[in-house]
Enzyme design. Structure first.
Site, PDB file in Angstrom:
ATOM      1  CE  LYS A  53     -28.771 -16.768  99.237  1.00 61.56           C
ATOM      2  NZ  LYS A  53     -27.782 -17.090  98.244  1.00 61.56           N
TER       3      LYS A  53
ATOM      4  NE  ARG B 137     -12.068 -23.394 102.724  1.00 62.61           N
ATOM      5  CZ  ARG B 137     -10.950 -22.785 103.135  1.00 62.61           C
ATOM      6  NH1 ARG B 137     -10.865 -21.478 103.139  1.00 62.61           N
ATOM      7  NH2 ARG B 137      -9.911 -23.490 103.498  1.00 62.61           N
TER       8      ARG B 137
ATOM      9  CG  ASP C 163     -24.512 -17.247  99.262  1.00 61.84           C
ATOM     10  OD1 ASP C 163     -25.321 -17.098  98.326  1.00 61.84           O
ATOM     11  OD2 ASP C 163     -24.821 -17.783 100.348  1.00 61.84           O
TER      12      ASP C 163
END
Length: 188
Positions: free
Chosen positions: A93, A128, A134
């Protein structure tokens, strides 16, 4: 039939069938993985790393200016070399407060895979990715991992905190939130 023993078969260059690739799952501390295994996690283009497991990566491996100097964009992967391992920073991002997309995650995984292939990396450990702060769904993220790595000899080990540690971290986070709220009230 011959009575002579058969010679062992060298399986090093035999690739597993496409549908047999799966990540390995471990409950424990990601940073306890073997020191020659690559590590990976997600960050933003601005390299803030101010929350979640990114804070631990920032503290342990430093190199924020080195990462910024690579000028990587969303969908790419910045890399630090630390001792016997590569540390991968998946840029998913633009800004820390934003959320990644599955496409940006997949693109950054592809970029990481390319670096692994060129540099002979065959083992990566990671949390993970994209599923903590997020808020991506692990079922979809694990499918993306499989799509990216199924035709490689790269193994991926996914670390999760044991349930007890998850509970303690959640309680610690709640306690900090209450303390901040109390301090705000006290100041006013």
């Amino acid at each position: 039939m011959s009575s002579q023993p058969e010679k062992p078969v060298n399986t090093d260059n035999i690739k597993a069938p496409e549908d047999s690739w799966r990540p390995n799952y471990v409950s424990g501390d990601l940073f306890s993985c073997p020191e020659d295994e690559a590590l990976a996690h997600c960050i933003s283009e601005d390299c803030r790393m101010g929350a979640g497991i990114a804070v631990m990566f920032k503290k342990k491996f430093e190199g924020v200016e080195e990462l910024k100097g690579q000028k990587k964009l969303t969908g790419q992967c910045a890399v630090l070399k630390r001792d016997r391992r590569f540390v991968y920073y998946l840029i998913t991002k633009k800004k820390a407060k934003q959320k990644p997309t599955y496409d940006s995650l997949t693109q950054s995984l592809e970029d990481m895979k390319s670096h692994c292939v060129v540099n002979g990396v065959t083992r990566i450990s990671m949390p993970r990715i994209g599923c903590g702060m997020d808020e991506l769904q692990w079922s979809t993220v694990s499918e993306k991992l499989e799509q990216v790595f199924k035709r490689t000899n790269i193994s991926v080990t996914v670390y999760s905190l044991p349930e007890k540690e998850k509970k303690e971290k959640k309680e610690e986070k709640e306690e900090t939130k209450v303390m901040k709220e109390n301090m705000r009230r006290w100041k006013n």
